[in-house]
Design a protein around this motif. Structure first.
Motif, PDB file in Angstrom:
ATOM      1  N   LYS A 114       0.822  -1.080  -0.001  1.00  0.00           N
ATOM      2  CA  LYS A 114      -0.107  -0.166  -0.021  1.00  0.00           C
ATOM      3  C   LYS A 114       0.999   1.140   0.022  1.00  0.00           C
ATOM      4  O   LYS A 114       1.533   1.444   0.914  1.00  0.00           O
ATOM      5  CB  LYS A 114      -0.902  -0.096   1.333  1.00  0.00           C
ATOM      6  N   ALA A 152      -2.587   4.163  -2.509  1.00  0.00           N
ATOM      7  CA  ALA A 152      -2.834   3.703  -3.856  1.00  0.00           C
ATOM      8  C   ALA A 152      -2.061   2.311  -3.777  1.00  0.00           C
ATOM      9  O   ALA A 152      -1.215   2.113  -3.001  1.00  0.00           O
ATOM     10  CB  ALA A 152      -2.386   4.110  -4.845  1.00  0.00           C
ATOM     11  N   SER A 153      -2.659   1.312  -4.522  1.00  0.00           N
ATOM     12  CA  SER A 153      -2.019   0.070  -4.773  1.00  0.00           C
ATOM     13  C   SER A 153      -1.133   0.073  -6.015  1.00  0.00           C
ATOM     14  O   SER A 153      -1.291   0.849  -6.826  1.00  0.00           O
ATOM     15  CB  SER A 153      -2.946  -1.153  -4.639  1.00  0.00           C
ATOM     16  N   ARG A 170      -3.080   1.131 -13.779  1.00  0.00           N
ATOM     17  CA  ARG A 170      -4.205   1.800 -14.430  1.00  0.00           C
ATOM     18  C   ARG A 170      -3.851   3.218 -14.774  1.00  0.00           C
ATOM     19  O   ARG A 170      -4.179   3.627 -15.693  1.00  0.00           O
ATOM     20  CB  ARG A 170      -5.367   1.392 -13.517  1.00  0.00           C
ATOM     21  N   MET A 171      -3.325   3.598 -14.054  1.00  0.00           N
ATOM     22  CA  MET A 171      -2.798   5.206 -14.006  1.00  0.00           C
ATOM     23  C   MET A 171      -1.915   5.309 -15.380  1.00  0.00           C
ATOM     24  O   MET A 171      -2.129   6.384 -16.269  1.00  0.00           O
ATOM     25  CB  MET A 171      -2.218   5.965 -12.844  1.00  0.00           C
ATOM     26  N   LYS A 228      -2.968   9.834  -6.555  1.00  0.00           N
ATOM     27  CA  LYS A 228      -3.974   8.983  -5.689  1.00  0.00           C
ATOM     28  C   LYS A 228      -3.099   8.650  -4.380  1.00  0.00           C
ATOM     29  O   LYS A 228      -2.035   8.067  -4.482  1.00  0.00           O
ATOM     30  CB  LYS A 228      -4.443   7.733  -6.569  1.00  0.00           C
ATOM     31  N   GLN A 282      -2.509  12.825 -12.770  1.00  0.00           N
ATOM     32  CA  GLN A 282      -3.188  12.108 -12.168  1.00  0.00           C
ATOM     33  C   GLN A 282      -2.385  11.710 -10.503  1.00  0.00           C
ATOM     34  O   GLN A 282      -1.311  11.720 -10.584  1.00  0.00           O
ATOM     35  CB  GLN A 282      -3.190  10.716 -12.832  1.00  0.00           C
ATOM     36  N   GLU A 333      -1.441  -1.924  -8.249  1.00  0.00           N
ATOM     37  CA  GLU A 333      -2.650  -2.289  -9.547  1.00  0.00           C
ATOM     38  C   GLU A 333      -3.337  -0.858  -9.988  1.00  0.00           C
ATOM     39  O   GLU A 333      -3.561  -0.502 -11.122  1.00  0.00           O
ATOM     40  CB  GLU A 333      -3.642  -3.036  -9.135  1.00  0.00           C
ATOM     41  N   GLU A 334      -3.456  -0.031  -9.032  1.00  0.00           N
ATOM     42  CA  GLU A 334      -3.775   1.473  -9.303  1.00  0.00           C
ATOM     43  C   GLU A 334      -2.824   2.119 -10.220  1.00  0.00           C
ATOM     44  O   GLU A 334      -3.093   2.882 -11.229  1.00  0.00           O
ATOM     45  CB  GLU A 334      -4.399   2.058  -8.088  1.00  0.00           C
ATOM     46  N   ASN A 387      -4.045   4.812 -18.301  1.00  0.00           N
ATOM     47  CA  ASN A 387      -4.722   6.136 -18.630  1.00  0.00           C
ATOM     48  C   ASN A 387      -3.976   7.144 -19.269  1.00  0.00           C
ATOM     49  O   ASN A 387      -4.413   8.069 -20.372  1.00  0.00           O
ATOM     50  CB  ASN A 387      -5.346   6.726 -17.556  1.00  0.00           C
TER      51      ASN A 387
END
Length: 313
Positions: A275, A289-290, A296-297, A286, A284, A292-293, A300
């Motif tokens: 984490k 965050a993980s 995804r960033m 966050k 972006q 995995e996130e 994106n």
């Protein structure tokens, strides 16, 4: 007239450092540790200084030094990042704020220090940090294992000896760490599993220390293709960028969670918590965050690059 700082704090009677004067006059924890090196004249002096002075300064005083100076050092490291917004080609600026799950261990090149294994410190501020070259070497090792050889050259450049020089697309920044502590390692005989010599003292960035990994991906060698009037050239360039980003989004988590980026990586040193404190990829951001996130960033951001290169599609 030259002023010899070591002569000023030399105690001729003890054949070592004048600790009363040192603690009365010197306020900086690092300078105290350096001057304690005057006690290297005998083994007894050295052991006494380590146990009675050095450990106290590292555990009690050095954290205050780090707290007071780390913000200034971080600001200097990041002073040129504002120019990124002026770039006219696609880029990826990754910032990952992390917490160590296992201690970070490194070896400084100090010639005159009270212990044999000091952690790497920034040359001026003397705060523990991870060199940009350390990050580069750690990530290069992962990519060498998981990707084709062409990606290593494309992202990191080639060896400069005997070949045409090629600059890689990745640019790394050093990382300031906010903790310093001590660890003891006892070497064991590989067969008998018994100590082969006494415990060895190391400086470390302890478990729970925080830092920020910063990386810029800049495909500068694709400018001509990206600005070409031929759609085929533009697609080829964007496809290369996608391949690079697909490798990076897998390699960075592997480096931080599995491979490690510290000395003694095979013993588990230098890995982070799953984490993350905060992740930023270009615009972006966050918190908590993980990885995995994070992936995804990155995806994106690639889609945004494609839309910018093909505004009418």
């Amino acid at each position: 007239m030259k002023y010899d700082i070591y002569a000023e704090f030399w105690d001729n009677r003890r054949r070592g450092a004048d600790f009363r004067k040192l603690e009365r006059v010197v306020g900086d924890a690092y300078q105290k540790v350096k001057l304690a090196s005057l006690h290297l004249t005998t083994r007894e002096n050295k052991e006494w200084a380590r146990e009675n002075k050095y450990k106290q300064w590292i555990i009690r005083e050095y954290p205050r030094k780090i707290t007071s100076e780390k913000s200034l050092l971080k600001g200097l490291i990041e002073s040129d990042l504002g120019d990124l917004c002026n770039l006219t080609i696609p880029y990826l600026f990754i910032r990952i704020s992390f917490k160590l799950r296992k201690p970070y261990l490194s070896r400084d090149d100090e010639d005159f220090y009270i212990i044999d294994n000091p952690i790497v410190k920034e040359k001026v501020f003397k705060i523990p940090y991870i060199r940009s070259t350390t990050w580069k070497g750690a990530l290069r090792r992962v990519i060498k294992d998981i990707a084709a050889p062409e990606f290593e050259v494309r992202l990191f450049g080639n060896e400069k000896e005997g070949k045409e020089s090629k600059q890689g697309r990745l640019f790394f920044y050093s990382t300031v760490l906010d903790r310093i502590s001590l660890d003891v390692i006892t070497p064991l005989d590989r067969v008998k599993k018994t100590p082969v010599r006494g415990p060895i003292l190391f400086e470390i960035a302890s478990e729970g220390a925080k830092g920020e990994f910063k990386l810029i991906y800049l495909p500068f060698d694709l400018i001509e293709k990206l600005s070409s009037e031929r759609e085929e050239d533009r697609k080829m360039a964007l496809n290369e960028i996608k391949e690079d980003l697909d490798i990076l989004k897998e390699a960075i988590p592997k480096m931080m969670l599995e491979y490690g980026f510290s000395a003694k990586k095979t013993s588990g040193y230098g890995v982070v918590e799953e984490k993350l404190i905060k992740v930023r990829v270009n615009g972006q951001a966050k918190s908590n965050a993980s990885f995995e996130e994070f992936k995804r960033m990155v995806e994106n951001e690639y889609r945004r690059m494609v839309n910018e290169q093909n505004p009418n599609s």
